[in-house]
Design an enzyme around this catalytic site. Structure first.
Site, mmCIF file in Angstrom:
data_model
loop_
_atom_site.group_PDB
_atom_site.id
_atom_site.type_symbol
_atom_site.label_atom_id
_atom_site.label_comp_id
_atom_site.label_asym_id
_atom_site.label_seq_id
_atom_site.Cartn_x
_atom_site.Cartn_y
_atom_site.Cartn_z
ATOM 1 N N GLU A 57 0.821 -1.200 0.000
ATOM 2 C CA GLU A 57 0.000 0.000 0.000
ATOM 3 C C GLU A 57 0.865 1.264 0.000
ATOM 4 O O GLU A 57 0.579 2.228 -0.726
ATOM 5 C CB GLU A 57 -0.919 0.036 1.231
ATOM 6 C CG GLU A 57 -1.816 -1.175 1.375
ATOM 7 C CD GLU A 57 -1.228 -2.267 2.247
ATOM 8 O OE1 GLU A 57 -1.958 -2.784 3.102
ATOM 9 O OE2 GLU A 57 -0.030 -2.583 2.068
ATOM 10 N N ARG A 189 10.938 -23.245 -8.016
ATOM 11 C CA ARG A 189 12.012 -22.907 -7.085
ATOM 12 C C ARG A 189 12.105 -21.401 -6.869
ATOM 13 O O ARG A 189 12.420 -20.932 -5.773
ATOM 14 C CB ARG A 189 13.347 -23.441 -7.608
ATOM 15 C CG ARG A 189 13.466 -24.953 -7.617
ATOM 16 C CD ARG A 189 14.831 -25.373 -8.146
ATOM 17 N NE ARG A 189 14.989 -26.828 -8.151
ATOM 18 C CZ ARG A 189 16.106 -27.451 -8.536
ATOM 19 N NH1 ARG A 189 17.149 -26.739 -8.948
ATOM 20 N NH2 ARG A 189 16.166 -28.776 -8.515
ATOM 21 N N ASP A 205 22.878 -37.698 -7.057
ATOM 22 C CA ASP A 205 22.849 -36.654 -8.095
ATOM 23 C C ASP A 205 23.896 -35.564 -7.908
ATOM 24 O O ASP A 205 24.231 -34.869 -8.874
ATOM 25 C CB ASP A 205 21.468 -35.994 -8.118
ATOM 26 C CG ASP A 205 20.372 -36.939 -8.572
ATOM 27 O OD1 ASP A 205 20.693 -37.977 -9.175
ATOM 28 O OD2 ASP A 205 19.183 -36.640 -8.316
ATOM 29 N N LEU A 209 20.697 -27.556 -6.772
ATOM 30 C CA LEU A 209 19.467 -27.035 -6.170
ATOM 31 C C LEU A 209 19.396 -25.516 -6.235
ATOM 32 O O LEU A 209 18.960 -24.849 -5.298
ATOM 33 C CB LEU A 209 19.314 -27.510 -4.718
ATOM 34 C CG LEU A 209 19.205 -29.021 -4.502
ATOM 35 C CD1 LEU A 209 18.884 -29.315 -3.048
ATOM 36 C CD2 LEU A 209 18.171 -29.664 -5.414
ATOM 37 N N ARG A 212 17.699 -21.880 -12.106
ATOM 38 C CA ARG A 212 18.339 -21.551 -13.392
ATOM 39 C C ARG A 212 17.248 -21.270 -14.414
ATOM 40 O O ARG A 212 16.636 -22.170 -14.973
ATOM 41 C CB ARG A 212 19.236 -22.715 -13.841
ATOM 42 C CG ARG A 212 20.327 -23.018 -12.823
ATOM 43 C CD ARG A 212 21.296 -24.088 -13.266
ATOM 44 N NE ARG A 212 20.703 -25.404 -13.394
ATOM 45 C CZ ARG A 212 20.413 -26.213 -12.365
ATOM 46 N NH1 ARG A 212 20.628 -25.808 -11.123
ATOM 47 N NH2 ARG A 212 19.901 -27.419 -12.573
ATOM 48 N N GLY A 304 14.147 -37.987 -2.201
ATOM 49 C CA GLY A 304 13.604 -39.040 -3.039
ATOM 50 C C GLY A 304 12.425 -39.782 -2.442
ATOM 51 O O GLY A 304 11.650 -39.237 -1.661
ATOM 52 N N VAL A 307 11.876 -39.787 1.384
ATOM 53 C CA VAL A 307 11.457 -38.479 1.887
ATOM 54 C C VAL A 307 10.009 -38.212 1.515
ATOM 55 O O VAL A 307 9.211 -37.751 2.349
ATOM 56 C CB VAL A 307 12.378 -37.369 1.341
ATOM 57 C CG1 VAL A 307 11.833 -35.991 1.709
ATOM 58 C CG2 VAL A 307 13.784 -37.542 1.889
#
Length: 371
Positions: A57, A189, A205, A209, A212, A304, A307
């Site tokens: 505002e 993300r 992997d 994280l 991009r 994965g 989780v």
């Protein structure tokens, strides 16, 4: 009773577009957008950029300047009427000479809900509430959950095959879905506060994280979180060593090696010790409580399988994004969920408000859990 005018929805949509500019950047505050309208024309726009800076505002009124006198203010969340890190917005509204305020949603904060609207009305300002309320509430689900429970909003994301496999085999890295799904994930993300994975995914992997996005988009990295019961993550992992403004948090159990914690801390990670959930893993609910205490209002859980299953069993998942690739992998692939739920069928997690859309050759299934 004050009535909604035909143009109110039109201008509230403009305020919503302003609010979305703050997604993933305002925690623990809500995302709020505002526009000042005079004689059917927008004369000021604003949104809340981040906690501790002026609210939407105030930014909209500043842009409107003298044209705010006698105008209408459209705001996606009712103006605050209390002093926090910034002064009350209701005073700025009165000082600017606004005659009518159109509100999308009331503040879900139980200590202030309705207070801003009531104060403005008591000062002679015409206040109309509930314009595009569902849309305004949708962008602030994380804020609403966090302010009422202390827990962050949890979105579960996975890419999988038609037969529900998230990898082509044990210990195998690599994407299953295509470029459009990849880009959609990075936009997610960009709009959420944190991203969480388990140690299995981190070891297989070695992911970054980060966010991009194409050069034309201004992405920002979420806080990176790893559930690592025994602190097996290497201090040289990309999660920790890459160039990024966002921190990396690691959650382990009380008995994890002290030497490993010190090594990770020297590399820049922040280690939290939480209770064990009784299944040899960290207690997911205690993890989420700690994350919430740190001011995080939204978390993207990217796996994965263990989780994903643990979060669902703990009834912590609020939203699901499943990207389904047009392929079969077979039994050698890793299933989306590890283990069983041990619940009667009527209590199995089921999505509602389901949306299905095509992304390249993949299909996105998105919905809310209601857990």
């Amino acid at each position: 009773m004050l009535t909604i005018q035909p143009q109110d929805a039109q201008f509230m949509r403009i305020a919503l577009a302003e609010a979305r500019k703050g997604l993933g950047r305002t925690a623990p505050n809500p995302c709020v957008g505002a526009v000042v309208v005079r004689e059917g024309r927008v004369v000021g726009r604003g949104y809340h950029h981040r906690a501790g800076t002026p609210h939407a505002e105030v930014n909209a009124l500043f842009e409107a300047g003298d044209q705010a006198a006698g105008a209408t203010l459209y705001v996606t969340l009712e103006p605050c009427n209390h002093t926090g890190r910034t002064p009350p917005c209701t005073r700025a509204v009165l000082k600017a000479g606004i005659m009518r305020v159109v509100v999308g949603m009331n503040d879900p904060n139980p200590t202030v809900a309705g207070g801003g609207s009531a104060f403005l009305a008591s000062q002679g300002v015409e206040v109309v509430s509930g314009v595009l309320a569902a849309e305004c509430e949708a962008i602030n689900r994380p804020y609403a959950k966090h302010i009422t429970t202390g827990l962050p909003w949890v979105a579960m994301k996975a890419g999988m095959s038609l037969d529900g496999r998230i990898s082509q085999g044990p210990g195998m890295a690599g994407h299953i879905t295509g470029e459009a799904a990849w880009l959609y994930t990075h936009h997610l993300r960009n709009t959420l506060d944190a991203i969480l994975i388990g140690i299995g995914t981190a070891l297989i992997d070695d992911p970054s994280l980060t966010t991009r996005l194409p050069a034309s988009d201004s992405g920002r990295d979420p806080v990176r979180i790893v559930l690592d019961t025994r602190l097996r993550l290497s201090p040289r992992a990309k999660l920790i060593t890459q160039q990024s403004q966002a921190p990396t948090w690691i959650f382990c159990d009380p008995d994890a090696p002290i030497a490993a914690e010190k090594a990770l801390a020297r590399s820049g990670a922040l280690v939290y010790r939480v209770g064990n959930g009784g299944d040899g893993r960290v207690d997911c609910r205690e993890v989420m409580s700690q994350i919430g205490r740190n001011g995080i209002t939204s978390v993207l859980v990217e796996g994965g399988a263990e989780v994903h299953a643990s979060m669902l069993r703990a009834r912590l998942v609020d939203e699901v994004y499943l990207f389904v690739a047009p392929m079969f992998i077979g039994e050698q692939g890793t299933p989306l969920l590890a283990g069983e739920f041990h619940r009667p069928p009527h209590r199995f997690p089921r999505l509602h408000s389901v949306e299905v859309r095509q992304l390249g050759e993949d299909i996105l299934v998105h919905g809310l859990t209601g857990l």
